[in-house]
Design a protein around this motif. Structure first.
Motif, PDB file in Angstrom:
ATOM      1  N   ASN A  14       0.844  -1.194   0.000  1.00 41.94           N
ATOM      2  CA  ASN A  14       0.000   0.000   0.000  1.00 41.94           C
ATOM      3  C   ASN A  14       0.883   1.250   0.000  1.00 41.94           C
ATOM      4  OD1 ASN A  14       0.817   0.196   2.713  1.00 41.94           O
ATOM      5  ND2 ASN A  14      -1.051  -0.804   3.443  1.00 41.94           N
ATOM      6  N   GLN A  15       0.213   2.387  -0.127  1.00 40.26           N
ATOM      7  CA  GLN A  15       0.911   3.658  -0.257  1.00 40.26           C
ATOM      8  C   GLN A  15       1.820   3.939   0.937  1.00 40.26           C
ATOM      9  OE1 GLN A  15      -1.429   7.316  -0.124  1.00 40.26           O
ATOM     10  NE2 GLN A  15      -0.881   7.729  -2.246  1.00 40.26           N
ATOM     11  N   ALA A  16       1.331   3.669   2.138  1.00 36.93           N
ATOM     12  CA  ALA A  16       2.097   3.984   3.337  1.00 36.93           C
ATOM     13  C   ALA A  16       3.387   3.167   3.398  1.00 36.93           C
ATOM     14  CB  ALA A  16       1.246   3.738   4.580  1.00 36.93           C
ATOM     15  N   ALA A  17       3.292   1.897   3.089  1.00 37.73           N
ATOM     16  CA  ALA A  17       4.493   1.040   3.122  1.00 37.73           C
ATOM     17  C   ALA A  17       5.498   1.511   2.080  1.00 37.73           C
ATOM     18  CB  ALA A  17       4.115  -0.419   2.884  1.00 37.73           C
ATOM     19  N   GLY A  18       5.001   1.845   0.895  1.00 37.61           N
ATOM     20  CA  GLY A  18       5.895   2.328  -0.146  1.00 37.61           C
ATOM     21  C   GLY A  18       6.571   3.628   0.256  1.00 37.61           C
ATOM     22  N   LEU A  19       5.812   4.505   0.891  1.00 40.58           N
ATOM     23  CA  LEU A  19       6.360   5.811   1.259  1.00 40.58           C
ATOM     24  C   LEU A  19       7.345   5.696   2.424  1.00 40.58           C
ATOM     25  CD1 LEU A  19       6.564   8.780   0.864  1.00 40.58           C
ATOM     26  CD2 LEU A  19       4.359   9.087   2.008  1.00 40.58           C
ATOM     27  N   MET A  20       7.032   4.865   3.402  1.00 41.67           N
ATOM     28  CA  MET A  20       7.980   4.629   4.507  1.00 41.67           C
ATOM     29  C   MET A  20       9.296   4.073   3.947  1.00 41.67           C
ATOM     30  SD  MET A  20       7.167   4.795   7.927  1.00 41.67           S
ATOM     31  CE  MET A  20       5.701   5.471   8.707  1.00 41.67           C
ATOM     32  N   ALA A  21       9.179   3.152   3.021  1.00 41.45           N
ATOM     33  CA  ALA A  21      10.373   2.550   2.428  1.00 41.45           C
ATOM     34  C   ALA A  21      11.139   3.599   1.625  1.00 41.45           C
ATOM     35  CB  ALA A  21       9.981   1.372   1.538  1.00 41.45           C
ATOM     36  N   ALA A  22      10.409   4.444   0.928  1.00 42.31           N
ATOM     37  CA  ALA A  22      11.053   5.515   0.163  1.00 42.31           C
ATOM     38  C   ALA A  22      11.812   6.443   1.094  1.00 42.31           C
ATOM     39  CB  ALA A  22      10.003   6.282  -0.641  1.00 42.31           C
ATOM     40  N   GLU A  23      11.201   6.779   2.219  1.00 47.57           N
ATOM     41  CA  GLU A  23      11.859   7.665   3.184  1.00 47.57           C
ATOM     42  C   GLU A  23      13.112   6.990   3.756  1.00 47.57           C
ATOM     43  OE1 GLU A  23       9.228   9.297   6.188  1.00 47.57           O
ATOM     44  OE2 GLU A  23      10.925  10.018   7.377  1.00 47.57           O
ATOM     45  N   ALA A  24      12.983   5.709   4.069  1.00 49.65           N
ATOM     46  CA  ALA A  24      14.156   4.977   4.577  1.00 49.65           C
ATOM     47  C   ALA A  24      15.264   4.957   3.528  1.00 49.65           C
ATOM     48  CB  ALA A  24      13.754   3.556   4.966  1.00 49.65           C
ATOM     49  N   ALA A  25      14.885   4.795   2.267  1.00 42.98           N
ATOM     50  CA  ALA A  25      15.865   4.789   1.180  1.00 42.98           C
ATOM     51  C   ALA A  25      16.556   6.148   1.066  1.00 42.98           C
ATOM     52  CB  ALA A  25      15.184   4.421  -0.140  1.00 42.98           C
ATOM     53  N   VAL A  26      15.773   7.204   1.155  1.00 41.91           N
ATOM     54  CA  VAL A  26      16.339   8.553   1.061  1.00 41.91           C
ATOM     55  C   VAL A  26      17.269   8.824   2.255  1.00 41.91           C
ATOM     56  CG1 VAL A  26      15.776  11.027   1.100  1.00 41.91           C
ATOM     57  CG2 VAL A  26      14.469   9.452  -0.352  1.00 41.91           C
ATOM     58  N   ASN A  27      16.891   8.369   3.435  1.00 39.55           N
ATOM     59  CA  ASN A  27      17.789   8.463   4.603  1.00 39.55           C
ATOM     60  C   ASN A  27      19.134   7.824   4.280  1.00 39.55           C
ATOM     61  OD1 ASN A  27      15.260   7.775   7.203  1.00 39.55           O
ATOM     62  ND2 ASN A  27      15.790   9.679   6.191  1.00 39.55           N
ATOM     63  N   ALA A  28      19.087   6.632   3.695  1.00 41.12           N
ATOM     64  CA  ALA A  28      20.323   5.883   3.411  1.00 41.12           C
ATOM     65  C   ALA A  28      21.152   6.583   2.331  1.00 41.12           C
ATOM     66  CB  ALA A  28      19.985   4.458   2.982  1.00 41.12           C
ATOM     67  N   ILE A  29      20.492   7.036   1.283  1.00 42.90           N
ATOM     68  CA  ILE A  29      21.205   7.717   0.194  1.00 42.90           C
ATOM     69  C   ILE A  29      21.818   9.023   0.698  1.00 42.90           C
ATOM     70  CG2 ILE A  29      20.901   8.825  -2.061  1.00 42.90           C
ATOM     71  CD1 ILE A  29      18.640   6.736  -2.571  1.00 42.90           C
ATOM     72  N   GLY A  30      21.162   9.633   1.667  1.00 41.12           N
ATOM     73  CA  GLY A  30      21.677  10.875   2.238  1.00 41.12           C
ATOM     74  C   GLY A  30      23.049  10.717   2.871  1.00 41.12           C
ATOM     75  N   ARG A  31      23.444   9.499   3.148  1.00 43.77           N
ATOM     76  CA  ARG A  31      24.743   9.238   3.756  1.00 43.77           C
ATOM     77  C   ARG A  31      25.803   8.844   2.732  1.00 43.77           C
ATOM     78  NH1 ARG A  31      23.363   9.363   9.098  1.00 43.77           N
ATOM     79  NH2 ARG A  31      25.465   8.836   9.715  1.00 43.77           N
ATOM     80  N   VAL A  32      25.402   8.753   1.461  1.00 42.75           N
ATOM     81  CA  VAL A  32      26.348   8.399   0.394  1.00 42.75           C
ATOM     82  C   VAL A  32      26.908   9.685  -0.222  1.00 42.75           C
ATOM     83  CG1 VAL A  32      26.610   7.249  -1.839  1.00 42.75           C
ATOM     84  CG2 VAL A  32      25.067   6.276  -0.108  1.00 42.75           C
ATOM     85  N   LYS A  33      28.200   9.719  -0.435  1.00 40.59           N
ATOM     86  CA  LYS A  33      28.818  10.920  -1.006  1.00 40.59           C
ATOM     87  C   LYS A  33      28.559  11.028  -2.505  1.00 40.59           C
ATOM     88  CE  LYS A  33      32.157  12.172   2.332  1.00 40.59           C
ATOM     89  NZ  LYS A  33      33.486  12.704   2.643  1.00 40.59           N
ATOM     90  N   GLY A  34      28.414  12.246  -2.985  1.00 36.85           N
ATOM     91  CA  GLY A  34      28.398  12.474  -4.423  1.00 36.85           C
ATOM     92  C   GLY A  34      27.052  12.453  -5.092  1.00 36.85           C
ATOM     93  N   CYS A  35      25.970  12.337  -4.326  1.00 39.69           N
ATOM     94  CA  CYS A  35      24.678  12.265  -5.008  1.00 39.69           C
ATOM     95  C   CYS A  35      23.569  13.003  -4.269  1.00 39.69           C
ATOM     96  CB  CYS A  35      24.278  10.819  -5.214  1.00 39.69           C
ATOM     97  SG  CYS A  35      24.287   9.950  -3.669  1.00 39.69           S
ATOM     98  N   ILE A  36      22.522  13.286  -4.992  1.00 36.40           N
ATOM     99  CA  ILE A  36      21.331  13.934  -4.435  1.00 36.40           C
ATOM    100  C   ILE A  36      20.085  13.207  -4.931  1.00 36.40           C
ATOM    101  CG2 ILE A  36      22.372  16.237  -4.293  1.00 36.40           C
ATOM    102  CD1 ILE A  36      20.750  16.924  -6.897  1.00 36.40           C
ATOM    103  N   THR A  37      18.978  13.421  -4.224  1.00 37.79           N
ATOM    104  CA  THR A  37      17.669  12.931  -4.660  1.00 37.79           C
ATOM    105  C   THR A  37      16.781  14.168  -4.814  1.00 37.79           C
ATOM    106  OG1 THR A  37      17.150  12.589  -2.318  1.00 37.79           O
ATOM    107  CG2 THR A  37      17.845  10.663  -3.555  1.00 37.79           C
ATOM    108  N   PRO A  38      16.703  14.687  -6.057  1.00 37.43           N
ATOM    109  CA  PRO A  38      16.158  16.051  -6.242  1.00 37.43           C
ATOM    110  C   PRO A  38      14.660  16.219  -6.053  1.00 37.43           C
ATOM    111  CG  PRO A  38      16.793  15.079  -8.359  1.00 37.43           C
ATOM    112  CD  PRO A  38      17.241  14.118  -7.294  1.00 37.43           C
ATOM    113  N   PHE A  39      13.894  15.145  -6.004  1.00 35.48           N
ATOM    114  CA  PHE A  39      12.431  15.297  -5.910  1.00 35.48           C
ATOM    115  C   PHE A  39      11.983  15.629  -4.475  1.00 35.48           C
ATOM    116  CE2 PHE A  39      12.699  13.795 -10.157  1.00 35.48           C
ATOM    117  CZ  PHE A  39      11.554  14.257 -10.772  1.00 35.48           C
ATOM    118  N   PRO A  40      10.695  15.980  -4.309  1.00 39.36           N
ATOM    119  CA  PRO A  40      10.222  16.415  -2.981  1.00 39.36           C
ATOM    120  C   PRO A  40      10.445  15.350  -1.902  1.00 39.36           C
ATOM    121  CG  PRO A  40       8.566  16.935  -4.651  1.00 39.36           C
ATOM    122  CD  PRO A  40       9.621  16.093  -5.316  1.00 39.36           C
TER     123      PRO A  40
END
Lengths: 296, 296, 296, 296
Positions: free
Chosen positions: D172-198
């Protein structure tokens, strides 16, 4: 009964009497008022193991504070006025007096019950504290290294209610948690109440009693979906996670309005399958909030 | 000695021994790990009036947590291991077990001192708790309404230090507070330490003792600029506000590194006039951190 | 005139006409509504170099939104309705349609001027978009991977005002900035207006024109304290930093109320020495807001 | 291939070349550096309709910034160096020069391609700007009302990659969004990249082209679960929401590391059923990131 297609169970929330003090913390900016408020209301989920139940009630502008600065209303709750007085003394003394630019005012000036917490904390001034009239209130001015700390002499408290609640039964954990967050957002706009648990949400709803003599509360086994194979879980198969929202407030109306706002918000989140409430055959307390009445 | 034109007084910070446990809280997202961490470390500024001193040490990614989820390291500190065990039991039980999607792991697996907090909290499972091996750790799985709560069986603790500190003397309150915030930002990036006061900042630096028998600490009158006319304030005329940063940590190195990072950051804020430190002729504790040594 | 001991200069703020659209963004939680709102209002400080001026006006609860979810009102402003229509199309299309769980409703249904932005964005549905009646509004339902995007067909806009402002003259940068933040907190509670600059604050107040032909605005040299030795700075010696708050709003009343709330808040911050306002002999615009009138 | 029980589809992400500049924004506190960074990277999701793609790459301490203050690295990306230069000029000029206490340094001093953005923005100083050597860098000092603005003369840029991505298919939407947020948290710790969307998340994954001549991209109909009855959706019945994470970065390694970190994080969220990626038969770009290779 249904809201937005979500079934509302015909049951009731069971609350219990508690004493509630409201403290208005002001600071140079909203940010610093919140910093003080968060520290003062931390480690304050349940009187079972915390020295008080506490939470943020509302953020207010300078037009609603004595000193014209941004403010945050918090509630501190405890069993009995004696415990509450102690909580006020320690939480304001350790977390607000110590907080940058903070001041503390009573949020219940009209209450019958009053504690002279400001006067007592004044002793920190080591003789240099001064009683004054400021903003039409009797305050104590305590000299600090970073400036004077202003605290009202008396803080009022009332007979309130703890344990107002509802349960969000969801398709999965994420849907339940999103709905819980939406519910806490909505309750945050209702006057007179707080949601004292972490982020306003209870992950670990409990039942009264346990198989261990030393433990007065234990996990609400009938609602634990991982106990399906043990034959203990009574939830239908489509439900895989249940979150509880617990609400404390100054009176029945505040609790009812919060439950109504919170349930309506939760029912707008996809994946929420049912709303219920926690009650304990009167073992917990005397206040009953039937969902179908509250939601009318 | 000067940093960026700011005088560093030739004095020392006086700290005292304290017991420190590190707990790693994980959750579905960084946000929810922080929610649990904030609740668990709230009302935790000073053991003078709080049941523990506590704060957030660091935020870590899934690559540094046992379960691969985002995590927050917190420190809980207390006088003596017995008090610390009690703090762990109550703070983890009331603020982490209750927090949505949270799990709790020991951040000091190698420490000699270990508490079986996870096993004890397991009783909340009312007989359905299970000991398991997960992520190479011995954990307890406690069934909750919102899913299973995973908590490591044992939590380690070490002999640490409390009361590491420095003072920021500023032209006005805002400059001092900005500098204090910048210092806390910097210390937040140093491993092994926390700043337990509200927002990491102490507005109400104190001296040991008072004119009242019942009060063991009172406002640091010599640094209160509003006591100038009383002839008590010893600060020069250009200073109108002083903030203190108090640091707890696992060892001398962590405290020293934090003081160095914090002071360097504070000295970059316009309006900061001098850096000093708080000491009490040994009345508070045995650890000394001379500013000129720490900053070398 | 003085407020809390701070002199209010007898001058006026000079604003100019701008077109303003209000968009109400809703989402599953307040957090996700804010995420969409921040993206949609970013890079939106001044039409001098941004494609629009934009900001967050207010956060509202489900009781004030068509779909009962938490919401955030934003304003998007531009010179002329044609530019504004383009801004709506791009900002809503790129930043709200793309935002998790977001929906977009008109915050000015009664306005004479209406744009069919929702209908136009509907083409993203590649033929599967559908016009419907929901919540008493004519909306378009655009199928997305994460669920349907609901957007109202028409978005209203009005003749508003940009460039409402006041200046905070302070003892140092930190005091000025704290006061600016307090002012932005206060303005955030006033209906009908936004503070489009970063954090609501302008660090770089400008004058109309420059010595370079290609540059229509340049630093407000008379207020630059680092130009004292150049003989350009006209400020008294005790002032070392000046921040400007710029306000856009739907009408004169909103701007006036914002200036009043903001100035009152700023004057409560120690280290603020004077309040002034920016005007340009009518070169910028036709709206005048005399401080002494606004503050009555 | 499976991670934590979640199927990883054997497909690839399709990216395209883009020019990337990294700017290091510093300020008095981390908070104010973030304020500037958010404004400068707002309205920056996709070059389809935004003037640039932009996002926050990392937060750094004073030990990693030229001026010893807290800093935020942002990336600004555009098609071609000419557009990128324009983006730098406008975004730094409107959102960083205007931001309280901010300074701007190049995050790519070694790059071959260099723009003299600092020199150009210097004209705002109306003749009072000065070139200086500070912190071992050639900077311009522009007098502002709130203090001098320091900006490096030259800003470097490199050939980077846009459109790195993966898809989270959820119950469902909530599970997908929680996972997306967790993914963005993880990517935020990787050097050299951004996630430009909201919030780093794309709610509206698209396909190249549409049935309308004027529209180059439209909703990814095959993944829209509300188009099941239309026979267009190709997803299995158990999936009801799909979120996309889009990643820009300085090189293939940064994108690959981000995808790996993000997917691993997403797969830890209950309710995530499958991971896929978006590709367009080469119509979008030349860079391919096969999931099974990236995740090795």
């Amino acid at each position: 009964m249904e809201i937005n297609g979500v079934e509302i169970e015909d049951t009731f929330a069971e609350g219990f009497p508690i004493k509630v003090a409201r403290v208005l913390i002001t600071a140079v900016t909203e940010h610093w008022a919140l910093v003080a408020a968060r520290e003062a209301t931390g480690f304050g989920t349940s009187v079972i193991g915390c020295s008080a139940e506490a939470g943020i009630e509302s953020i207010v502008g300078g037009d609603e504070t004595p000193d014209g600065r941004p403010g945050v209303n918090i509630q501190i709750c405890n069993m009995g006025y004696k415990n509450l007085e102690s909580s006020l003394l320690y939480r304001l003394g350790q977390c607000v007096l110590t907080a940058p630019t903070a001041a503390a005012f009573s949020g219940m000036s009209q209450a019958e019950k009053q504690f002279d917490t400001g006067k007592k904390l004044g002793f920190f001034g080591d003789g240099y504290q001064k009683q004054e009239e400021m903003f039409g209130r009797k305050v104590w001015k305590i000299p600090l290294m970073s400036g004077d700390f202003i605290i009202e002499e008396n803080f009022g408290a009332v007979d309130g209610i703890a344990g107002g609640n509802f349960l969000i039964l969801a398709q999965n954990q994420a849907a339940g948690l999103m709905a819980a967050e939406a519910a806490v957002n909505a309750i945050g706009r209702v006057k007179g109440c707080i949601t004292p648990f972490p982020g306003g949400v209870v992950a670990s709803g409990s039942k009264v009693g346990s198989r261990y003599k030393f433990l007065k509360a234990s996990t609400n086994t009938a609602f634990c979906t991982s106990l399906r194979e043990d034959g203990v879980c009574t939830l239908s198969e489509d439900i895989s996670a249940v979150f509880e929202i617990v609400i404390n407030g100054v009176d029945k109306e505040a609790i009812s309005a919060s439950m109504r706002a919170g349930i309506n918000a939760a029912c707008r989140v996809p994946g929420v399958l049912k709303i219920s409430a926690a009650n304990y055959e009167g073992k917990l307390g005397s206040h009953q909030f039937p969902l179908h009445v509250v939601l009318k």
